[in-house]
Design a protein around this motif. Sequence first.
Motif, PDB file in Angstrom:
ATOM      1  N   VAL A   1      50.686   9.182 105.483  1.00 35.83           N
ATOM      2  CA  VAL A   1      51.195   8.313 104.425  1.00 35.83           C
ATOM      3  C   VAL A   1      52.677   8.008 104.602  1.00 35.83           C
ATOM      4  O   VAL A   1      53.412   8.765 105.228  1.00 35.83           O
ATOM      5  CB  VAL A   1      50.980   8.940 103.031  1.00 35.83           C
ATOM      6  CG1 VAL A   1      49.489   9.138 102.754  1.00 35.83           C
ATOM      7  CG2 VAL A   1      51.735  10.250 102.890  1.00 35.83           C
ATOM      8  N   VAL A   2      53.083   6.907 104.011  1.00 37.91           N
ATOM      9  CA  VAL A   2      54.492   6.565 103.854  1.00 37.91           C
ATOM     10  C   VAL A   2      54.793   6.722 102.370  1.00 37.91           C
ATOM     11  O   VAL A   2      54.241   5.976 101.554  1.00 37.91           O
ATOM     12  CB  VAL A   2      54.789   5.127 104.334  1.00 37.91           C
ATOM     13  CG1 VAL A   2      56.207   4.722 103.974  1.00 37.91           C
ATOM     14  CG2 VAL A   2      54.544   4.993 105.833  1.00 37.91           C
ATOM     15  N   PRO A   3      55.641   7.689 102.008  1.00 37.94           N
ATOM     16  CA  PRO A   3      55.925   7.895 100.590  1.00 37.94           C
ATOM     17  C   PRO A   3      56.754   6.746 100.018  1.00 37.94           C
ATOM     18  O   PRO A   3      57.389   5.996 100.769  1.00 37.94           O
ATOM     19  CB  PRO A   3      56.701   9.213 100.576  1.00 37.94           C
ATOM     20  CG  PRO A   3      57.314   9.310 101.924  1.00 37.94           C
ATOM     21  CD  PRO A   3      56.365   8.625 102.865  1.00 37.94           C
ATOM     22  N   PRO A   4      56.762   6.589  98.696  1.00 38.11           N
ATOM     23  CA  PRO A   4      57.482   5.473  98.070  1.00 38.11           C
ATOM     24  C   PRO A   4      58.943   5.342  98.513  1.00 38.11           C
ATOM     25  O   PRO A   4      59.437   4.237  98.705  1.00 38.11           O
ATOM     26  CB  PRO A   4      57.383   5.770  96.571  1.00 38.11           C
ATOM     27  CG  PRO A   4      56.143   6.581  96.438  1.00 38.11           C
ATOM     28  CD  PRO A   4      56.056   7.410  97.701  1.00 38.11           C
ATOM     29  N   GLU A   5      59.625   6.458  98.709  1.00 37.23           N
ATOM     30  CA  GLU A   5      61.039   6.386  99.083  1.00 37.23           C
ATOM     31  C   GLU A   5      61.251   5.912 100.522  1.00 37.23           C
ATOM     32  O   GLU A   5      62.385   5.652 100.935  1.00 37.23           O
ATOM     33  CB  GLU A   5      61.744   7.735  98.853  1.00 37.23           C
ATOM     34  CG  GLU A   5      61.210   8.890  99.675  1.00 37.23           C
ATOM     35  CD  GLU A   5      60.067   9.659  99.008  1.00 37.23           C
ATOM     36  OE1 GLU A   5      59.880  10.828  99.381  1.00 37.23           O
ATOM     37  OE2 GLU A   5      59.353   9.098  98.152  1.00 37.23           O
ATOM     38  N   ALA A   6      60.177   5.740 101.274  1.00 32.96           N
ATOM     39  CA  ALA A   6      60.280   5.268 102.662  1.00 32.96           C
ATOM     40  C   ALA A   6      59.612   3.909 102.858  1.00 32.96           C
ATOM     41  O   ALA A   6      59.436   3.462 103.990  1.00 32.96           O
ATOM     42  CB  ALA A   6      59.657   6.293 103.602  1.00 32.96           C
ATOM     43  N   GLU A   7      59.250   3.245 101.767  1.00 32.67           N
ATOM     44  CA  GLU A   7      58.540   1.964 101.899  1.00 32.67           C
ATOM     45  C   GLU A   7      59.360   0.866 102.562  1.00 32.67           C
ATOM     46  O   GLU A   7      58.810  -0.143 102.990  1.00 32.67           O
ATOM     47  CB  GLU A   7      57.975   1.520 100.550  1.00 32.67           C
ATOM     48  CG  GLU A   7      56.771   2.346 100.175  1.00 32.67           C
ATOM     49  CD  GLU A   7      55.962   1.758  99.039  1.00 32.67           C
ATOM     50  OE1 GLU A   7      56.299   0.662  98.528  1.00 32.67           O
ATOM     51  OE2 GLU A   7      54.979   2.401  98.654  1.00 32.67           O
ATOM     52  N   VAL A   8      60.660   1.067 102.705  1.00 33.01           N
ATOM     53  CA  VAL A   8      61.465   0.102 103.452  1.00 33.01           C
ATOM     54  C   VAL A   8      60.914  -0.046 104.879  1.00 33.01           C
ATOM     55  O   VAL A   8      60.989  -1.127 105.464  1.00 33.01           O
ATOM     56  CB  VAL A   8      62.961   0.501 103.462  1.00 33.01           C
ATOM     57  CG1 VAL A   8      63.192   1.823 104.212  1.00 33.01           C
ATOM     58  CG2 VAL A   8      63.809  -0.606 104.056  1.00 33.01           C
ATOM     59  N   LEU A   9      60.330   1.016 105.409  1.00 30.80           N
ATOM     60  CA  LEU A   9      59.732   0.932 106.749  1.00 30.80           C
ATOM     61  C   LEU A   9      58.543  -0.027 106.762  1.00 30.80           C
ATOM     62  O   LEU A   9      58.341  -0.746 107.737  1.00 30.80           O
ATOM     63  CB  LEU A   9      59.315   2.316 107.248  1.00 30.80           C
ATOM     64  CG  LEU A   9      60.450   3.320 107.457  1.00 30.80           C
ATOM     65  CD1 LEU A   9      59.902   4.678 107.876  1.00 30.80           C
ATOM     66  CD2 LEU A   9      61.453   2.790 108.472  1.00 30.80           C
ATOM     67  N   LEU A  10      57.776  -0.045 105.675  1.00 31.58           N
ATOM     68  CA  LEU A  10      56.662  -0.991 105.593  1.00 31.58           C
ATOM     69  C   LEU A  10      57.188  -2.416 105.503  1.00 31.58           C
ATOM     70  O   LEU A  10      56.642  -3.334 106.124  1.00 31.58           O
ATOM     71  CB  LEU A  10      55.770  -0.677 104.393  1.00 31.58           C
ATOM     72  CG  LEU A  10      55.095   0.694 104.396  1.00 31.58           C
ATOM     73  CD1 LEU A  10      54.216   0.848 103.162  1.00 31.58           C
ATOM     74  CD2 LEU A  10      54.305   0.919 105.669  1.00 31.58           C
ATOM     75  N   GLU A  11      58.267  -2.619 104.755  1.00 27.10           N
ATOM     76  CA  GLU A  11      58.866  -3.949 104.632  1.00 27.10           C
ATOM     77  C   GLU A  11      59.383  -4.453 105.978  1.00 27.10           C
ATOM     78  O   GLU A  11      59.305  -5.642 106.274  1.00 27.10           O
ATOM     79  CB  GLU A  11      60.017  -3.914 103.621  1.00 27.10           C
ATOM     80  CG  GLU A  11      59.591  -3.609 102.210  1.00 27.10           C
ATOM     81  CD  GLU A  11      60.767  -3.253 101.307  1.00 27.10           C
ATOM     82  OE1 GLU A  11      61.928  -3.511 101.688  1.00 27.10           O
ATOM     83  OE2 GLU A  11      60.515  -2.701 100.223  1.00 27.10           O
ATOM     84  N   GLN A  12      59.916  -3.552 106.780  1.00 27.18           N
ATOM     85  CA  GLN A  12      60.555  -3.924 108.042  1.00 27.18           C
ATOM     86  C   GLN A  12      59.621  -3.952 109.246  1.00 27.18           C
ATOM     87  O   GLN A  12      59.919  -4.605 110.236  1.00 27.18           O
ATOM     88  CB  GLN A  12      61.710  -2.960 108.339  1.00 27.18           C
ATOM     89  CG  GLN A  12      62.888  -3.135 107.424  1.00 27.18           C
ATOM     90  CD  GLN A  12      63.542  -4.486 107.614  1.00 27.18           C
ATOM     91  OE1 GLN A  12      63.809  -4.914 108.734  1.00 27.18           O
ATOM     92  NE2 GLN A  12      63.782  -5.191 106.532  1.00 27.18           N
ATOM     93  N   LEU A  13      58.496  -3.249 109.175  1.00 29.89           N
ATOM     94  CA  LEU A  13      57.648  -3.079 110.351  1.00 29.89           C
ATOM     95  C   LEU A  13      56.232  -3.598 110.204  1.00 29.89           C
ATOM     96  O   LEU A  13      55.472  -3.573 111.180  1.00 29.89           O
ATOM     97  CB  LEU A  13      57.568  -1.585 110.724  1.00 29.89           C
ATOM     98  CG  LEU A  13      58.883  -0.880 111.035  1.00 29.89           C
ATOM     99  CD1 LEU A  13      58.668   0.626 111.144  1.00 29.89           C
ATOM    100  CD2 LEU A  13      59.505  -1.441 112.305  1.00 29.89           C
ATOM    101  N   THR A  14      55.857  -4.077 109.012  1.00 34.37           N
ATOM    102  CA  THR A  14      54.464  -4.448 108.783  1.00 34.37           C
ATOM    103  C   THR A  14      54.327  -5.745 107.990  1.00 34.37           C
ATOM    104  O   THR A  14      55.271  -6.214 107.377  1.00 34.37           O
ATOM    105  CB  THR A  14      53.706  -3.337 108.014  1.00 34.37           C
ATOM    106  OG1 THR A  14      54.142  -3.305 106.657  1.00 34.37           O
ATOM    107  CG2 THR A  14      53.882  -1.968 108.650  1.00 34.37           C
ATOM    108  N   ALA A  15      53.117  -6.276 108.011  1.00 30.93           N
ATOM    109  CA  ALA A  15      52.689  -7.368 107.125  1.00 30.93           C
ATOM    110  C   ALA A  15      51.253  -7.029 106.741  1.00 30.93           C
ATOM    111  O   ALA A  15      50.433  -6.732 107.606  1.00 30.93           O
ATOM    112  CB  ALA A  15      52.760  -8.716 107.831  1.00 30.93           C
TER     113      ALA A  15
END
Length: 169
Positions: free
Chosen positions: A107-121
């Motif tokens: 999982v990617v915890p809420p405090e690391a969701e910037v990684l989802l914004e920067q690396l995924t769609a």
Amino acid sequence: MRDAARLGDGWFPYYVARDRFASWVPELRNLRRDEGLDPDAFTVLGGPTVSVQADPAKAKKTVAANVAWYVAAMGDVYANSLRKQGYADAVEAVIAANPKSVPGGMVVPPEAEVLLEQLTAYGSPGDVAAGLAAWDSAVDVNMLGLVPGTPWDEIEAILKAGAPTRVDT
């Protein structure tokens, strides 16, 4: 990165945050210019890991598990790269949230969701198309990353969401 600019005709990094391209691409092209090389003869490829699913939460879970796997279970290369890109706190949060490596179950915890914004769609086809638009302006060629084991129907949906809009003239 600098060697690619000096010696190659392109660069295709993996897990480089989308926003980093805004400063790195001009830097690479300037380096080529300084070396007496054509800066426009250098192609930068990049793009997000993508998931298109009817349920946006499932799509998010799919890409998050893949990001967490690369950050927390693939050795130090990706984690260190993302730390150097300014995402050290997010990397540490992902590592702390995944003490055991479980393919597809990380999982990617809420405090690391910037990684989802920067690396995924991820999400619906429209959500993915909108997410890919940001990548289109960041790189010369937008590549679509697939999570290992993605079923063919989702691959087809990803390709359709990522396909350029055809305009007849």
